[in-house]
Design an enzyme around this catalytic site. Structure first.
Site, mmCIF file in Angstrom:
data_model
loop_
_atom_site.group_PDB
_atom_site.id
_atom_site.type_symbol
_atom_site.label_atom_id
_atom_site.label_comp_id
_atom_site.label_asym_id
_atom_site.label_seq_id
_atom_site.Cartn_x
_atom_site.Cartn_y
_atom_site.Cartn_z
ATOM 1 N N THR A 147 29.695 42.841 47.937
ATOM 2 C CA THR A 147 29.328 42.181 46.634
ATOM 3 C C THR A 147 28.326 41.157 47.001
ATOM 4 O O THR A 147 28.329 40.703 48.360
ATOM 5 C CB THR A 147 30.750 41.564 46.345
ATOM 6 O OG1 THR A 147 30.514 40.722 45.062
ATOM 7 C CG2 THR A 147 31.552 40.893 47.504
ATOM 8 N N SER A 182 36.268 33.424 47.703
ATOM 9 C CA SER A 182 37.869 33.789 47.358
ATOM 10 C C SER A 182 38.343 34.622 48.261
ATOM 11 O O SER A 182 37.456 35.431 49.295
ATOM 12 C CB SER A 182 37.801 34.574 45.829
ATOM 13 O OG SER A 182 37.297 35.940 46.056
ATOM 14 N N TYR A 184 39.277 37.831 47.759
ATOM 15 C CA TYR A 184 38.854 38.863 47.594
ATOM 16 C C TYR A 184 37.431 39.058 48.075
ATOM 17 O O TYR A 184 37.114 40.052 49.203
ATOM 18 C CB TYR A 184 38.696 39.169 45.927
ATOM 19 C CG TYR A 184 37.656 40.125 45.829
ATOM 20 C CD1 TYR A 184 37.510 41.410 46.097
ATOM 21 C CD2 TYR A 184 36.516 39.730 45.291
ATOM 22 C CE1 TYR A 184 36.533 42.324 45.646
ATOM 23 C CE2 TYR A 184 35.384 40.512 44.927
ATOM 24 C CZ TYR A 184 35.604 41.656 45.285
ATOM 25 O OH TYR A 184 34.404 42.806 45.133
ATOM 26 N N HIS A 185 36.586 38.142 47.939
ATOM 27 C CA HIS A 185 35.104 38.024 48.528
ATOM 28 C C HIS A 185 35.237 38.377 49.958
ATOM 29 O O HIS A 185 34.335 38.866 50.555
ATOM 30 C CB HIS A 185 34.407 36.873 47.959
ATOM 31 C CG HIS A 185 33.923 37.080 46.497
ATOM 32 N ND1 HIS A 185 34.706 36.570 45.437
ATOM 33 C CD2 HIS A 185 32.954 37.805 45.808
ATOM 34 C CE1 HIS A 185 34.095 36.793 44.260
ATOM 35 N NE2 HIS A 185 33.161 37.567 44.443
ATOM 36 N N LYS A 188 35.587 41.476 51.580
ATOM 37 C CA LYS A 188 34.443 42.419 51.590
ATOM 38 C C LYS A 188 33.512 41.873 52.927
ATOM 39 O O LYS A 188 32.930 42.952 53.508
ATOM 40 C CB LYS A 188 33.595 42.090 50.239
ATOM 41 C CG LYS A 188 34.023 42.749 49.057
ATOM 42 C CD LYS A 188 34.160 43.997 49.029
ATOM 43 C CE LYS A 188 34.533 44.456 47.460
ATOM 44 N NZ LYS A 188 34.668 45.737 47.324
HETATM 45 P P1 NAD Z 1 38.255 48.943 39.322
HETATM 46 O O1 NAD Z 1 39.406 47.917 39.798
HETATM 47 O O2 NAD Z 1 38.085 49.188 37.875
HETATM 48 O O3 NAD Z 1 38.475 50.206 40.151
HETATM 49 C C1 NAD Z 1 38.759 50.249 41.390
HETATM 50 C C2 NAD Z 1 39.731 51.354 41.660
HETATM 51 O O4 NAD Z 1 40.062 51.462 42.976
HETATM 52 C C3 NAD Z 1 41.026 51.536 40.953
HETATM 53 O O5 NAD Z 1 40.948 52.658 40.069
HETATM 54 C C4 NAD Z 1 41.987 51.436 41.800
HETATM 55 O O6 NAD Z 1 43.232 52.062 41.225
HETATM 56 C C5 NAD Z 1 41.322 51.877 43.080
HETATM 57 N N1 NAD Z 1 42.092 51.560 44.235
HETATM 58 C C6 NAD Z 1 42.208 50.273 44.651
HETATM 59 N N2 NAD Z 1 42.792 50.298 45.871
HETATM 60 C C7 NAD Z 1 43.001 51.763 46.048
HETATM 61 C C8 NAD Z 1 43.755 52.427 47.242
HETATM 62 N N3 NAD Z 1 44.272 51.747 48.257
HETATM 63 N N4 NAD Z 1 43.423 53.815 47.457
HETATM 64 C C9 NAD Z 1 42.852 54.310 46.294
HETATM 65 N N5 NAD Z 1 42.545 53.780 45.256
HETATM 66 C C10 NAD Z 1 42.446 52.494 45.212
HETATM 67 O O7 NAD Z 1 36.838 48.203 40.045
HETATM 68 P P2 NAD Z 1 35.561 48.172 39.614
HETATM 69 O O8 NAD Z 1 34.787 47.240 38.821
HETATM 70 O O9 NAD Z 1 35.212 49.789 39.195
HETATM 71 O O10 NAD Z 1 35.049 47.914 40.929
HETATM 72 C C11 NAD Z 1 34.793 49.049 41.954
HETATM 73 C C12 NAD Z 1 34.219 48.657 43.281
HETATM 74 O O11 NAD Z 1 32.956 47.764 43.044
HETATM 75 C C13 NAD Z 1 35.006 47.643 44.098
HETATM 76 O O12 NAD Z 1 34.886 47.676 45.442
HETATM 77 C C14 NAD Z 1 34.330 46.385 43.415
HETATM 78 O O13 NAD Z 1 34.522 45.298 44.589
HETATM 79 C C15 NAD Z 1 32.916 46.560 43.473
HETATM 80 N N6 NAD Z 1 32.287 45.689 42.597
HETATM 81 C C16 NAD Z 1 32.454 45.659 41.529
HETATM 82 C C17 NAD Z 1 31.625 44.791 40.472
HETATM 83 C C18 NAD Z 1 31.831 44.546 39.215
HETATM 84 O O14 NAD Z 1 31.312 43.749 38.408
HETATM 85 N N7 NAD Z 1 33.028 45.308 38.327
HETATM 86 C C19 NAD Z 1 30.583 44.043 41.195
HETATM 87 C C20 NAD Z 1 30.301 44.095 42.535
HETATM 88 C C21 NAD Z 1 31.071 44.872 43.176
HETATM 89 N N1 USQ Z 2 32.990 32.379 34.795
HETATM 90 C C1 USQ Z 2 33.100 31.663 33.594
HETATM 91 N N2 USQ Z 2 33.692 31.780 32.605
HETATM 92 C C2 USQ Z 2 34.733 32.754 32.415
HETATM 93 C C3 USQ Z 2 34.589 33.847 33.787
HETATM 94 C C4 USQ Z 2 33.675 33.458 34.585
HETATM 95 O O1 USQ Z 2 32.135 30.634 33.705
HETATM 96 O O2 USQ Z 2 35.419 33.057 31.453
HETATM 97 C C5 USQ Z 2 32.045 32.273 35.943
HETATM 98 C C6 USQ Z 2 32.824 32.174 37.396
HETATM 99 O O3 USQ Z 2 33.241 30.908 37.579
HETATM 100 C C7 USQ Z 2 31.828 32.422 38.174
HETATM 101 C C8 USQ Z 2 30.843 33.587 37.426
HETATM 102 O O4 USQ Z 2 31.262 33.317 36.079
HETATM 103 O O5 USQ Z 2 30.779 31.465 38.453
HETATM 104 C C9 USQ Z 2 31.213 35.134 38.015
HETATM 105 O O6 USQ Z 2 32.621 35.413 37.560
HETATM 106 P P1 USQ Z 2 33.267 36.872 37.300
HETATM 107 O O7 USQ Z 2 34.417 36.860 37.073
HETATM 108 O O8 USQ Z 2 31.977 37.467 36.349
HETATM 109 O O9 USQ Z 2 32.725 37.429 38.714
HETATM 110 P P2 USQ Z 2 33.490 37.377 40.031
HETATM 111 O O10 USQ Z 2 34.814 36.564 40.241
HETATM 112 O O11 USQ Z 2 32.526 36.776 41.244
HETATM 113 O O12 USQ Z 2 33.736 39.050 40.361
HETATM 114 C C10 USQ Z 2 32.943 39.841 40.004
HETATM 115 C C11 USQ Z 2 33.816 41.173 40.097
HETATM 116 C C12 USQ Z 2 33.845 41.375 41.682
HETATM 117 C C13 USQ Z 2 32.448 41.582 42.265
HETATM 118 C C14 USQ Z 2 31.788 40.210 41.843
HETATM 119 C C15 USQ Z 2 30.162 40.450 42.149
HETATM 120 O O13 USQ Z 2 35.098 41.200 39.575
HETATM 121 O O14 USQ Z 2 34.389 42.704 41.894
HETATM 122 O O15 USQ Z 2 32.324 41.478 43.745
HETATM 123 O O16 USQ Z 2 31.646 40.313 40.424
HETATM 124 S S1 USQ Z 2 29.476 38.648 42.708
HETATM 125 O O17 USQ Z 2 29.852 37.625 41.773
HETATM 126 O O18 USQ Z 2 28.225 38.961 42.930
HETATM 127 O O19 USQ Z 2 30.184 38.564 44.019
#
Ligand code: NAD
Ligand code: USQ
Length: 408
Positions: A147, A182, A184-185, A188
């Site tokens: 991420t 966070s 979560y971050h 990664k």
């Molecule tokens: P999502 O939650 O929709 O999908 C993740 C999937 O992984 C789910 O279906 C969940 O059941 C599965 N999973 C989680 N833990 C598992 C485990 N232990 N074993 C098997 N399956 C498991 O998330 P997404 O939005 O599709 O994101 C996918 C990936 O991309 C994540 O790693 C996320 O960090 C990354 N990512 C997402 C975004 C975004 O904006 N959605 C941005 C940047 C990075």
């Molecule tokens: N934000 C608002 N209002 C909202 C929701 C979010 O102002 O209602 C702001 C947050 O404070 C943040 C920004 O929007 O500054 C992005 O928030 P987000 O919830 O869209 O993104 P984030 O929490 O960073 O996480 C999402 C995905 C995560 C991925 C990440 C990419 O859930 O899986 O890793 O985007 S990144 O942000 O580049 O790390």
């Protein structure tokens, strides 16, 4: 490269399911893997996808019925080392695309249990995968979703993974410093270090895709049939910012800009996620190489996004208000942000830039499912970054762990 075996881990998710279909369309043998834990986390949070999603069984069956090919569905939990090892040993993949993690920053910040569960699930799952690849498929190319948030918001340009530093007369190229926002971050970042180490020590070939925030819900494959749709989250835990703003605007609610909205991030269209992963697979890292691509196409501040959504709505006579609410997160309100994102372009990425037509089409999708919008989930997230309590202290229900029984 075609006709090769690719495992998509996290194939029931927002990005994993369309990616599985996309790669199948491109001629790959696709094995779709998930433990369905995300559906249980939804139950725990009282959240659900705005767009109805089918079971994995139904999805792959529909894909086959439409004559699009076979996607092999496997229920496997990455924290189950033995099951994961068996999967890799029995399928000998050419590439593994790893989406299977707990991916919500707010979810990881609820309390101690959610933070611990997030890091155990993500870090241990990835470690199990690295060991399984080392033992059973050492030539396999790992494409891992990282991420952009790993870097945080430093006051200098963000490079793609590495930075050359001159220090006391000596020079080296080292991993770019990380300042994630966070638990979560942070998971990664821990993954990146573990992957990098195994590339050096064991010769694993890996690409770490530091992806920005994804928006949109339609790809050529999801559009083929309602049963092929992917999930679309809009709530305060799972909904990403642009997807949330579009839903808020579609139902006439104010856009929840946290603070002044000066937080700047990298963004990309879901179709570009599909393309970037495919490009990474088709141009694999070399054995022992730890390659990092910054995977986003445009930078926006949160306020700019809110204004884009408001203006797109206004073009159709709709009115949208922007609310500046206190920020529940711990992050810089305004800051310098300039992140490089050239390497995927060099491999051939042709970006879909954010246009008002895309916002219009997502608004139309939201309107189609307007009866499913849960108004209690649309507003500001109630997870506060600075709370840091345990479940016992908050008295809330137990967090669902991946090992528990799954939900179809
Ligand atoms: P999502 O939650 O929709 O999908 C993740 C999937 O992984 C789910 O279906 C969940 O059941 C599965 N999973 C989680 N833990 C598992 C485990 N232990 N074993 C098997 N399956 C498991 O998330 P997404 O939005 O599709 O994101 C996918 C990936 O991309 C994540 O790693 C996320 O960090 C990354 N990512 C997402 C975004 C975004 O904006 N959605 C941005 C940047 C990075
Ligand atoms: N934000 C608002 N209002 C909202 C929701 C979010 O102002 O209602 C702001 C947050 O404070 C943040 C920004 O929007 O500054 C992005 O928030 P987000 O919830 O869209 O993104 P984030 O929490 O960073 O996480 C999402 C995905 C995560 C991925 C990440 C990419 O859930 O899986 O890793 O985007 S990144 O942000 O580049 O790390």
């Amino acid at each position: 490269m075609r006709n090769r075996t690719v495992i998509v881990l996290g194939a029931d998710g927002y990005l994993g399911w369309p990616q599985a279909m996309h790669l199948s369309s491109q001629g790959y043998r696709v094995i779709a893997v998930d433990n369905l834990v995300r559906r249980r986390w939804d139950l725990e949070c009282g959240t659900s996808s705005l767009i109805p999603i089918s079971t994995m069984e139904r999805r792959v069956e529909r894909w086959r019925e439409l004559g699009r090919g076979d996607i092999e569905w496997r229920l496997v939990d990455l924290t189950d080392a033995e099951a994961l090892s068996d999967l890799i040993a029995s399928t000998k993949p050419d590439a593994v695309v790893h989406f299977a993690e707990q991916r919500s920053a707010p979810f990881s910040m609820v309390d101690r249990e959610h933070a611990v569960m997030t890091q155990l699930n993500n870090v241990a799952g990835t470690l199990n995968l690295l060991f399984a690849l080392h033992e059973h498929a050492p030539e396999c190319h790992l494409v891992k979703l990282g991420t952009m948030g790993e870097y945080g918001t430093p006051n200098i340009d963000i490079e793609e993974g590495f930075i050359t530093i001159e220090h006391n007369g000596r020079t080296d190229t080292l991993p770019y410093p990380k300042l994630p926002g966070s638990f979560y971050h942070l998971s990664k970042v821990h993954d990146s270090h573990n992957i990098h180490f195994t590339c050096r020590a064991w010769g694993i070939a890996a690409t770490d895709l530091n992806q920005g925030v994804v928006y949109g819900c339609t790809t050529p494959e999801t559009a083929l049939h309602p049963e092929l749709a992917t999930r679309f989250d809009y709530d305060g835990i799972w909904g990403t910012v642009l997807n949330r703003f579009i839903v808020q605007s579609a139902i006439g609610k104010p856009l929840t800009v946290y603070g002044s909205g000066g937080q700047t991030r990298g963004f990309l269209d879901i179709r570009d996620t599909m393309a970037c992963v495919q490009l990474s697979i088709e141009h694999p890292a070399q054995p022992g190489e730890f390659r990092v691509f910054n995977q986003f196409t445009e930078q926006f501040s949160v306020l700019q996004l809110a204004e884009l959504v408001r203006d797109a709505r206004a073009a159709h006579g709709g009115e949208t208000t922007i609310d500046h609410t206190p920020n529940p997160r711990f992050e810089k309100d305004t800051h310098f942000y300039n992140a490089k994102h050239q390497l995927l372009v060099d491999l051939g990425l042709e970006a879909h830039k954010l246009r008002s037509t895309l916002i219009d089409s997502v608004i139309a999708t939201v309107e189609e499912h307007i009866d499913r919008v849960d108004l209690s989930q649309v507003g500001v997230s109630d997870v506060e970054w600075t709370t840091g309590r345990s479940r016992a202290a908050t008295g809330k229900a137990q967090v669902a762990t991946p090992a528990a029984e799954t939900v179809a």
